[in-house]
Design a protein around this motif. Sequence first.
Motif, mmCIF file in Angstrom:
data_model
loop_
_atom_site.group_PDB
_atom_site.id
_atom_site.type_symbol
_atom_site.label_atom_id
_atom_site.label_comp_id
_atom_site.label_asym_id
_atom_site.label_seq_id
_atom_site.Cartn_x
_atom_site.Cartn_y
_atom_site.Cartn_z
ATOM 1 N N UNK A 1 0.050 3.186 -5.761
ATOM 2 C CA UNK A 1 0.701 3.277 -7.033
ATOM 3 C C UNK A 1 -0.147 2.166 -7.875
ATOM 4 N N UNK A 2 -0.368 1.135 -7.347
ATOM 5 C CA UNK A 2 -1.410 -0.153 -8.207
ATOM 6 C C UNK A 2 -2.676 0.874 -8.289
ATOM 7 N N UNK A 3 -3.271 1.377 -7.497
ATOM 8 C CA UNK A 3 -4.506 1.909 -7.462
ATOM 9 C C UNK A 3 -4.565 3.175 -8.593
ATOM 10 N N UNK A 4 -3.662 3.745 -8.711
ATOM 11 C CA UNK A 4 -3.328 4.774 -9.651
ATOM 12 C C UNK A 4 -3.371 4.275 -10.991
ATOM 13 N N UNK A 5 -2.418 3.382 -11.207
ATOM 14 C CA UNK A 5 -2.230 2.524 -12.587
ATOM 15 C C UNK A 5 -3.728 2.075 -13.007
ATOM 16 N N UNK A 6 -4.322 1.323 -12.200
ATOM 17 C CA UNK A 6 -5.666 0.911 -12.599
ATOM 18 C C UNK A 6 -6.589 1.712 -13.131
ATOM 19 N N UNK A 7 -6.728 3.057 -12.187
ATOM 20 C CA UNK A 7 -7.382 3.837 -12.660
ATOM 21 C C UNK A 7 -7.110 4.713 -13.993
ATOM 22 N N UNK B 1 -6.931 11.196 -23.278
ATOM 23 C CA UNK B 1 -7.314 12.206 -22.136
ATOM 24 C C UNK B 1 -7.438 11.539 -21.003
ATOM 25 N N UNK B 2 -7.762 10.225 -20.740
ATOM 26 C CA UNK B 2 -7.881 9.479 -19.519
ATOM 27 C C UNK B 2 -6.513 9.555 -18.813
ATOM 28 N N UNK B 3 -5.573 9.656 -19.557
ATOM 29 C CA UNK B 3 -4.112 9.761 -18.687
ATOM 30 C C UNK B 3 -4.118 10.876 -17.825
ATOM 31 N N UNK B 4 -4.880 11.874 -18.129
ATOM 32 C CA UNK B 4 -4.698 12.925 -17.020
ATOM 33 C C UNK B 4 -5.675 12.811 -16.003
ATOM 34 N N UNK C 1 -9.322 10.034 -10.507
ATOM 35 C CA UNK C 1 -10.770 9.674 -10.205
ATOM 36 C C UNK C 1 -10.761 8.500 -9.456
ATOM 37 N N UNK C 2 -9.753 7.431 -9.788
ATOM 38 C CA UNK C 2 -9.671 6.283 -9.079
ATOM 39 C C UNK C 2 -9.285 6.248 -7.410
#
Length: 117
Positions: free
Chosen positions: A67-73, A84-87, A92-93
């Motif tokens: 979850x931390x990794x997803x949030x950072x990405x 658009x980076x939300x999607x 990507x991360x």
Amino acid sequence: MNYIITFLVGGAICAVVQIIMDNTKLLPGRIMVGLVCAGAILSFFQLYEPFSQWGRAGATVPLIGFGHLLYKGVKEAVDNQGFIGTFYGGFESAAVGIAGALIIGYLASLVFKSKMK
């Protein structure tokens, strides 16, 4: 000392999850989603980064670290590309972890026969 801290932090996270599983009627899937969300929420409040630096792999390997990794990405992609980076930021991360889980899951399905209960 690094290995001991990592082991204790990862073990403590797993112990808390096991206590939740034993004392509630929550299904494992819901607990897993809760862990990913908890990691993202703790990251939002900037509490998880210092914890992950102290706990090392013991804090980043469990689902709460995902979850931390997803949030950072997502945060980085939104800062760079806007809405658009939300999607795509989270994917990507975490692409290597997601791809690894899919490949290992597929290989396991070829080796083992699943049975409906």
